[in-house]
Design an enzyme around this catalytic site. Structure first.
Site, short mmCIF file in Angstrom:
data_model
loop_
_atom_site.label_atom_id
_atom_site.label_comp_id
_atom_site.label_asym_id
_atom_site.label_seq_id
_atom_site.Cartn_x
_atom_site.Cartn_y
_atom_site.Cartn_z
N GLY A 141 45.40 53.99 84.86
CA GLY A 141 45.34 53.40 83.53
C GLY A 141 44.77 51.71 83.54
O GLY A 141 45.24 51.21 83.11
N GLY A 193 46.67 46.96 82.67
CA GLY A 193 46.50 47.74 84.10
C GLY A 193 45.28 47.18 84.70
O GLY A 193 45.46 47.02 85.96
N ASN A 243 54.83 49.77 76.08
CA ASN A 243 55.70 49.14 75.06
C ASN A 243 56.67 50.14 74.73
O ASN A 243 56.42 51.52 75.33
CB ASN A 243 54.72 48.94 73.93
CG ASN A 243 54.10 47.51 73.91
OD1 ASN A 243 54.77 46.38 74.48
ND2 ASN A 243 53.03 47.17 73.06
N ALA A 269 45.84 40.80 76.40
CA ALA A 269 44.70 41.04 77.00
C ALA A 269 43.89 42.05 76.44
O ALA A 269 44.59 43.08 75.59
CB ALA A 269 44.93 41.68 78.56
N LYS A 306 61.28 43.41 72.21
CA LYS A 306 59.80 43.56 72.26
C LYS A 306 59.82 44.66 71.18
O LYS A 306 58.66 44.65 70.59
CB LYS A 306 59.33 44.04 73.72
CG LYS A 306 57.92 44.12 73.79
CD LYS A 306 57.13 42.79 74.00
CE LYS A 306 55.55 43.24 73.71
NZ LYS A 306 54.90 43.66 74.67
N SER A 327 47.70 46.14 68.78
CA SER A 327 46.92 47.47 69.31
C SER A 327 47.10 48.61 68.48
O SER A 327 46.48 49.55 68.49
CB SER A 327 47.62 47.70 70.55
OG SER A 327 48.80 48.02 70.64
N1 LIG Z 1 46.79 44.85 75.77
C1 LIG Z 1 47.79 44.09 75.79
O1 LIG Z 1 47.73 43.02 75.16
C2 LIG Z 1 49.34 44.67 75.76
C3 LIG Z 1 50.28 43.55 75.85
C4 LIG Z 1 51.51 44.36 76.22
C5 LIG Z 1 51.88 45.57 76.25
N2 LIG Z 1 50.84 46.48 76.03
C6 LIG Z 1 51.20 47.85 76.30
O2 LIG Z 1 50.56 48.21 77.64
C7 LIG Z 1 50.17 49.55 77.65
C8 LIG Z 1 48.85 49.69 78.10
O3 LIG Z 1 47.90 49.12 76.89
P1 LIG Z 1 46.55 48.59 77.19
O4 LIG Z 1 46.37 47.64 75.89
O5 LIG Z 1 46.29 48.25 78.60
O6 LIG Z 1 45.71 50.19 77.07
P2 LIG Z 1 44.27 50.39 77.21
O7 LIG Z 1 43.25 48.95 76.94
O8 LIG Z 1 43.78 51.27 76.25
O9 LIG Z 1 44.21 51.00 78.41
C9 LIG Z 1 44.50 52.24 78.94
C10 LIG Z 1 43.69 52.66 79.91
O10 LIG Z 1 44.41 53.80 80.42
C11 LIG Z 1 43.25 54.85 80.54
N3 LIG Z 1 43.74 56.15 80.76
C12 LIG Z 1 44.14 56.99 79.83
N4 LIG Z 1 44.51 58.03 80.27
C13 LIG Z 1 44.26 58.25 81.37
C14 LIG Z 1 44.37 59.10 82.78
N5 LIG Z 1 44.89 60.46 82.33
N6 LIG Z 1 44.11 58.68 84.00
C15 LIG Z 1 43.75 57.50 83.96
N7 LIG Z 1 43.67 56.60 83.30
C16 LIG Z 1 43.84 56.76 82.04
C17 LIG Z 1 42.33 54.57 79.71
O11 LIG Z 1 40.94 54.89 80.08
P3 LIG Z 1 39.63 54.72 79.47
O12 LIG Z 1 38.90 53.56 80.13
O13 LIG Z 1 38.87 56.08 79.40
O14 LIG Z 1 39.84 54.38 77.98
C18 LIG Z 1 42.51 53.03 79.67
O15 LIG Z 1 41.55 52.21 80.77
C19 LIG Z 1 50.61 50.23 76.03
O16 LIG Z 1 51.81 50.91 76.04
C20 LIG Z 1 50.43 48.89 75.24
O17 LIG Z 1 51.24 48.90 74.31
C21 LIG Z 1 49.62 46.07 75.81
#
Ligand SMILES: NC(=O)c1ccc[n+]([C@@H]2O[C@H](COP(=O)([O-])OP(=O)(O)OC[C@H]3O[C@@H](n4cnc5c(N)ncnc54)[C@H](OP(=O)(O)O)[C@@H]3O)[C@@H](O)[C@H]2O)c1
Length: 290
Positions: free
Chosen positions: A8, A13, A98, A124, A175, A244
């Site tokens: 991910g 990630g 989360n 991010a 959180k 998000s």
């Molecule tokens: N972003 C923030 O600032 C933040 C901060 C704190 C916590 N969080 C938490 O952290 C977690 C991740 O959030 P995020 O913002 O990083 O999400 P995101 O940007 O949507 O990234 C998720 C990634 O997972 C990939 N993915 C989905 N299914 C997959 C699979 N089967 N195999 C491989 N990759 C796969 C997606 O691929 P695609 O490229 O195809 O979409 C995308 O690259 C969530 O629970 C969120 O609530 C986020």
């Protein structure tokens, strides 16, 4: 050489994978849904790049020392399809997401002592596959046990403040208290600044108070002023900031609604605690987005 597979590579990630890859003693592989050439992260200290091996098919994967999962909670089922290939008898799994249900979906694959739940605060955003803006160095907190301490050591070379906590449950519920209030933004489709409206802020406080009551019943240590602290946080944030859940709704993607609000309803019901505000917000967002 320690081998790591990150499933991910989105905002969180991709940032984590790129930082880990800066250490030549760590071999980082990225398991992606959408492939990309390399990771380019605009960090608070300037850009960093990394060119990890990018896999898009579990058939290409082999067992590693560490698997890190950083998909959205709604992609858990597809993320798990990587685990058959990546998990060997000594592999450990860190879950960066989360919510308060980090390990439950994976207990059928690994024993709890080989898993590390992680609360992440790394703001991010992903502009394109592999292209990420990391707004703050941020932090990650994990339980203070053997696996948690080994996870912390992986990040020793990075500016991300990765640490253990003796009370992981309370960290996760704190959180969640912040995140559950964000459902209001996703419902009314207005960014953080809407919390300056006192009537809206009171709805947010009600969601948080329910979260606090249920979290305490689960064993979390949550302060009486948490609801006010959450509102103060929203009011001091950039007024145009979009959480998000709100962003996912705007983009027509699935939402982490169950992980952020539904869980309060479900866990509340298990303790006989009524959670009418969270029940209502879940129903209304689902109806509006459906
Ligand atoms: N972003 C923030 O600032 C933040 C901060 C704190 C916590 N969080 C938490 O952290 C977690 C991740 O959030 P995020 O913002 O990083 O999400 P995101 O940007 O949507 O990234 C998720 C990634 O997972 C990939 N993915 C989905 N299914 C997959 C699979 N089967 N195999 C491989 N990759 C796969 C997606 O691929 P695609 O490229 O195809 O979409 C995308 O690259 C969530 O629970 C969120 O609530 C986020």
């Amino acid at each position: 050489m320690t081998t790591i597979a990150l499933i991910g590579p989105g905002a969180v990630g991709g940032t984590v994978a790129a930082w880990l890859a800066q250490n030549p003693d760590l071999s980082v592989t990225v398991c992606a849904r959408t492939p990309f050439e390399r990771l380019v992260i605009e960090t608070p200290g300037g850009p960093i790049t990394a060119s990890p091996l990018v896999l898009t098919d579990p058939a290409q994967a082999a067992p590693v020392d560490w698997v890190l999962i950083a998909t959205k909670t709604y992609d858990t089922a597809s993320a798990k399809t990587w685990l058959d290939a990546l998990v060997g008898p000594r592999t450990r799994l860190a879950v960066l997401r989360n919510g308060v249900e980090h390990l439950e979906p994976f207990l059928d694959r690994l024993p709890a002592e080989r898993m590390v739940p992680a609360v992440v605060d790394i703001p991010a955003e992903r502009g394109a596959p592999g292209r990420i803006l990391q707004r703050r160095d941020g932090w990650i907190r994990v339980p203070d046990d053997a696996a948690g301490r080994d996870f912390v050591a992986l990040f020793a070379h990075t500016p991300i403040a990765v640490s253990t906590t003796p009370d992981f449950m309370s960290e996760a519920w704190k959180k969640l208290a912040l995140n559950c209030a964000g459902a209001v933004n996703a419902l009314v489709l207005k960014p953080s600044g809407v919390a300056h409206d006192e009537a809206v802020a009171e709805v947010m406080r009600t969601l948080v108070r329910e979260c606090v009551t249920v979290g305490r019943a689960e064993g979390a240590d949550l302060s009486d002023d948490l609801a006010d602290a959450v509102i103060a946080g929203y009011r001091s944030a950039a007024p145009d900031g979009i959480n998000s859940l709100h962003a996912d709704r705007l983009a027509g993607r699935p939402m982490e609604l169950d992980a952020r609000n539904g869980v309060i309803v479900r866990r509340g019901a298990a303790h006989g605690i009524a959670t009418p505000a969270n029940t209502m917000v879940v129903a209304l967002i689902n109806a509006a987005a459906g």
